[in-house]
Design a protein around this motif. Structure first.
Motif, PDB file in Angstrom:
ATOM      1  N   UNK A 235       0.836  -1.194   0.000  1.00  0.00           N
ATOM      2  CA  UNK A 235       0.000   0.000   0.000  1.00  0.00           C
ATOM      3  C   UNK A 235       0.877   1.252   0.000  1.00  0.00           C
ATOM      4  N   UNK A 236       0.472   2.222  -0.808  1.00  0.00           N
ATOM      5  CA  UNK A 236       1.166   3.502  -0.838  1.00  0.00           C
ATOM      6  C   UNK A 236       0.122   4.594  -1.025  1.00  0.00           C
ATOM      7  N   UNK A 237       0.025   5.482  -0.042  1.00  0.00           N
ATOM      8  CA  UNK A 237      -0.903   6.617  -0.107  1.00  0.00           C
ATOM      9  C   UNK A 237      -2.328   6.177  -0.390  1.00  0.00           C
ATOM     10  N   UNK A 238      -2.749   5.097   0.285  1.00  0.00           N
ATOM     11  CA  UNK A 238      -4.131   4.663   0.182  1.00  0.00           C
ATOM     12  C   UNK A 238      -4.475   3.832  -1.027  1.00  0.00           C
ATOM     13  N   UNK A 239      -3.480   3.462  -1.832  1.00  0.00           N
ATOM     14  CA  UNK A 239      -3.740   2.676  -3.027  1.00  0.00           C
ATOM     15  C   UNK A 239      -2.804   1.473  -3.082  1.00  0.00           C
ATOM     16  N   UNK A 240      -3.184   0.474  -3.859  1.00  0.00           N
ATOM     17  CA  UNK A 240      -2.340  -0.706  -4.023  1.00  0.00           C
ATOM     18  C   UNK A 240      -1.306  -0.411  -5.105  1.00  0.00           C
ATOM     19  N   UNK A 241      -0.063  -0.313  -4.685  1.00  0.00           N
ATOM     20  CA  UNK A 241       1.016  -0.018  -5.628  1.00  0.00           C
ATOM     21  C   UNK A 241       1.617  -1.293  -6.207  1.00  0.00           C
ATOM     22  N   UNK A 242       1.457  -2.412  -5.509  1.00  0.00           N
ATOM     23  CA  UNK A 242       1.952  -3.698  -6.010  1.00  0.00           C
ATOM     24  C   UNK A 242       1.102  -4.798  -5.414  1.00  0.00           C
ATOM     25  N   UNK A 243       0.812  -5.813  -6.223  1.00  0.00           N
ATOM     26  CA  UNK A 243       0.175  -7.029  -5.735  1.00  0.00           C
ATOM     27  C   UNK A 243       0.700  -8.189  -6.557  1.00  0.00           C
ATOM     28  N   UNK A 244       1.265  -9.179  -5.884  1.00  0.00           N
ATOM     29  CA  UNK A 244       1.829 -10.306  -6.615  1.00  0.00           C
ATOM     30  C   UNK A 244       2.557 -11.245  -5.683  1.00  0.00           C
ATOM     31  N   UNK A 245       3.471 -12.014  -6.208  1.00  0.00           N
ATOM     32  CA  UNK A 245       4.199 -12.993  -5.411  1.00  0.00           C
ATOM     33  C   UNK A 245       5.222 -12.295  -4.519  1.00  0.00           C
ATOM     34  N   UNK A 246       5.522 -12.864  -3.344  1.00  0.00           N
ATOM     35  CA  UNK A 246       6.543 -12.272  -2.476  1.00  0.00           C
ATOM     36  C   UNK A 246       7.906 -12.174  -3.159  1.00  0.00           C
ATOM     37  N   UNK A 247       8.276 -13.198  -3.910  1.00  0.00           N
ATOM     38  CA  UNK A 247       9.581 -13.181  -4.576  1.00  0.00           C
ATOM     39  C   UNK A 247       9.694 -11.993  -5.517  1.00  0.00           C
ATOM     40  N   UNK A 248       8.619 -11.731  -6.262  1.00  0.00           N
ATOM     41  CA  UNK A 248       8.623 -10.585  -7.170  1.00  0.00           C
ATOM     42  C   UNK A 248       8.643  -9.275  -6.398  1.00  0.00           C
ATOM     43  N   UNK A 249       7.835  -9.218  -5.336  1.00  0.00           N
ATOM     44  CA  UNK A 249       7.744  -7.982  -4.564  1.00  0.00           C
ATOM     45  C   UNK A 249       9.047  -7.604  -3.896  1.00  0.00           C
ATOM     46  N   UNK A 250       9.729  -8.575  -3.307  1.00  0.00           N
ATOM     47  CA  UNK A 250      10.956  -8.274  -2.581  1.00  0.00           C
ATOM     48  C   UNK A 250      12.145  -8.027  -3.499  1.00  0.00           C
ATOM     49  N   UNK A 251      12.012  -8.395  -4.761  1.00  0.00           N
ATOM     50  CA  UNK A 251      13.078  -8.093  -5.720  1.00  0.00           C
ATOM     51  C   UNK A 251      12.671  -6.964  -6.653  1.00  0.00           C
ATOM     52  N   UNK A 252      11.571  -6.278  -6.300  1.00  0.00           N
ATOM     53  CA  UNK A 252      11.007  -5.238  -7.154  1.00  0.00           C
ATOM     54  C   UNK A 252      11.984  -4.084  -7.347  1.00  0.00           C
ATOM     55  N   UNK A 253      12.227  -3.726  -8.583  1.00  0.00           N
ATOM     56  CA  UNK A 253      13.084  -2.580  -8.880  1.00  0.00           C
ATOM     57  C   UNK A 253      12.340  -1.494  -9.648  1.00  0.00           C
ATOM     58  N   UNK A 254      11.246  -1.848 -10.319  1.00  0.00           N
ATOM     59  CA  UNK A 254      10.514  -0.874 -11.113  1.00  0.00           C
ATOM     60  C   UNK A 254       9.706   0.080 -10.244  1.00  0.00           C
ATOM     61  N   UNK A 255       9.155  -0.428  -9.150  1.00  0.00           N
ATOM     62  CA  UNK A 255       8.367   0.411  -8.260  1.00  0.00           C
ATOM     63  C   UNK A 255       9.295   1.033  -7.222  1.00  0.00           C
ATOM     64  N   UNK A 256       9.602   2.295  -7.403  1.00  0.00           N
ATOM     65  CA  UNK A 256      10.588   2.954  -6.550  1.00  0.00           C
ATOM     66  C   UNK A 256      10.153   3.008  -5.098  1.00  0.00           C
ATOM     67  N   UNK A 257       8.851   3.270  -4.834  1.00  0.00           N
ATOM     68  CA  UNK A 257       8.369   3.368  -3.457  1.00  0.00           C
ATOM     69  C   UNK A 257       8.456   2.023  -2.749  1.00  0.00           C
ATOM     70  N   UNK A 258       8.107   0.945  -3.433  1.00  0.00           N
ATOM     71  CA  UNK A 258       8.220  -0.382  -2.841  1.00  0.00           C
ATOM     72  C   UNK A 258       9.675  -0.720  -2.572  1.00  0.00           C
ATOM     73  N   UNK A 259      10.556  -0.413  -3.515  1.00  0.00           N
ATOM     74  CA  UNK A 259      11.977  -0.708  -3.318  1.00  0.00           C
ATOM     75  C   UNK A 259      12.523   0.050  -2.110  1.00  0.00           C
ATOM     76  N   UNK A 260      12.178   1.326  -1.989  1.00  0.00           N
ATOM     77  CA  UNK A 260      12.643   2.109  -0.849  1.00  0.00           C
ATOM     78  C   UNK A 260      12.117   1.544   0.463  1.00  0.00           C
ATOM     79  N   UNK A 261      10.837   1.150   0.462  1.00  0.00           N
ATOM     80  CA  UNK A 261      10.245   0.612   1.682  1.00  0.00           C
ATOM     81  C   UNK A 261      10.928  -0.687   2.100  1.00  0.00           C
ATOM     82  N   UNK A 262      11.113  -1.589   1.161  1.00  0.00           N
ATOM     83  CA  UNK A 262      11.733  -2.886   1.467  1.00  0.00           C
ATOM     84  C   UNK A 262      13.167  -2.673   1.927  1.00  0.00           C
ATOM     85  N   UNK A 263      13.898  -1.784   1.272  1.00  0.00           N
ATOM     86  CA  UNK A 263      15.283  -1.513   1.667  1.00  0.00           C
ATOM     87  C   UNK A 263      15.348  -0.937   3.070  1.00  0.00           C
ATOM     88  N   UNK A 264      14.369  -0.121   3.434  1.00  0.00           N
ATOM     89  CA  UNK A 264      14.387   0.553   4.735  1.00  0.00           C
ATOM     90  C   UNK A 264      14.105  -0.409   5.887  1.00  0.00           C
TER      91      UNK A 264
END
Length: 267
Positions: A235-264
């Motif tokens: 979730x980012x700002x009240x919307x679904x920014x990504x939905x999919x497999x954990x492997x894809x999500x944790x290796x996500x590079x295209x979605x900058x907000x998800x990448x920053x969140x996971x890295x943090x």
């Protein structure tokens, strides 16, 4: 980050891949608190016998989503189907809602156990008042629920006599008293040490596997999320920014907000 409607639709299709009949189907749900839009046109599915882990920054809408699905917070607009029945229409709960709600359990971070009651009374208090169950049925249901979470030997204990992990197991058992089909978990491991959190994960995994319960779980613990999730939502700002497999999500590079969140918060 502004997520387009098409991105949200792609996320929903991703979550639904291989699943034509979700237990819960949420479409275009919005919720505002004052000037803040906490849920912004949210659409998603929760599938049968699956653990969906919801991640995102504080205030992104994760917990509000769970509370809307549980009926604890009213949506401003949108629809929700539960097991094929329309239970939310234009933000209003329908006549079918009460039956659906009785099969939804929710567990909170703080356990919310009555400190002056023993485990048995904590489990049976609400069903006794709401459903007028007799002592024999209440006891049998409580024993079954405690056995399912590995706490059968603690039926007479008081909460202060239990560890944090044991109290959380009792909270799960209390939710199981009504034999839920959907279990909503809001940061239930945030106060637990990693080994204890792993024990709680084991309980949830067994419930999914053996009881067929669908589970939606909000967490900031990425190690827990990686182990628990069949599906991952960000979730980012009240919307679904990504939905999919954990492997894809944790290796996500295209979605900058998800990448920053996971890295943090990466484990």
């Amino acid at each position: 980050m502004n997520i387009s409607t098409s991105a949200t639709a792609d996320s929903v299709r991703d979550v639904r891949a291989g699943h034509d009949d979700p237990l819960v189907r949420v479409r275009n749900v919005c919720k505002e608190f004052g000037a803040a839009r906490v849920l912004d046109d949210v659409s998603l599915d929760f599938h049968r016998s699956e653990i969906t882990v919801v991640i995102g920054r504080s205030g992104s809408g994760k917990s509000t989503l769970l509370r809307v699905v549980a009926g604890l917070t009213e949506a401003d607009s949108g629809t929700m189907d539960f097991d094929g029945q329309r239970v939310l229409e234009d933000g209003e709960y329908t006549e079918q809602w009460s039956q659906a709600q009785s099969t939804i359990g929710m567990i909170f971070q703080s356990y919310t156990l009555w400190p002056h009651m023993n485990v048995l009374t904590n489990l049976t208090f609400a069903p006794r008042i709401v459903h007028k169950w007799g002592k024999k049925k209440l006891r049998a249901q409580a024993e079954q629920a405690l056995d399912e979470v590995g706490m059968s030997g603690f039926i007479s204990a008081k909460p202060h006599q239990l560890s944090g992990g044991q109290r959380q197991r009792v909270a799960i058992a209390r939710a199981l008293m009504m034999r839920p089909r959907l279990l909503l978990c809001d940061e239930i491991t945030s106060a637990l040490d990693p080994p204890v959190a792993a024990e709680v994960l084991g309980v949830l995994s067994r419930l999914k596997r053996d009881e067929g319960i669908s589970i939606a779980l909000v967490t900031h613990d990425m190690a827990f999320a990686a182990k628990a999730a069949d599906r991952l939502m960000f979730f980012d700002a009240g919307r679904i920014a990504f939905a999919g497999s954990p492997a894809t999500g944790f290796s996500q590079t295209e979605n900058e907000e998800l990448r920053k969140f996971v890295d943090a918060v990466r484990f």
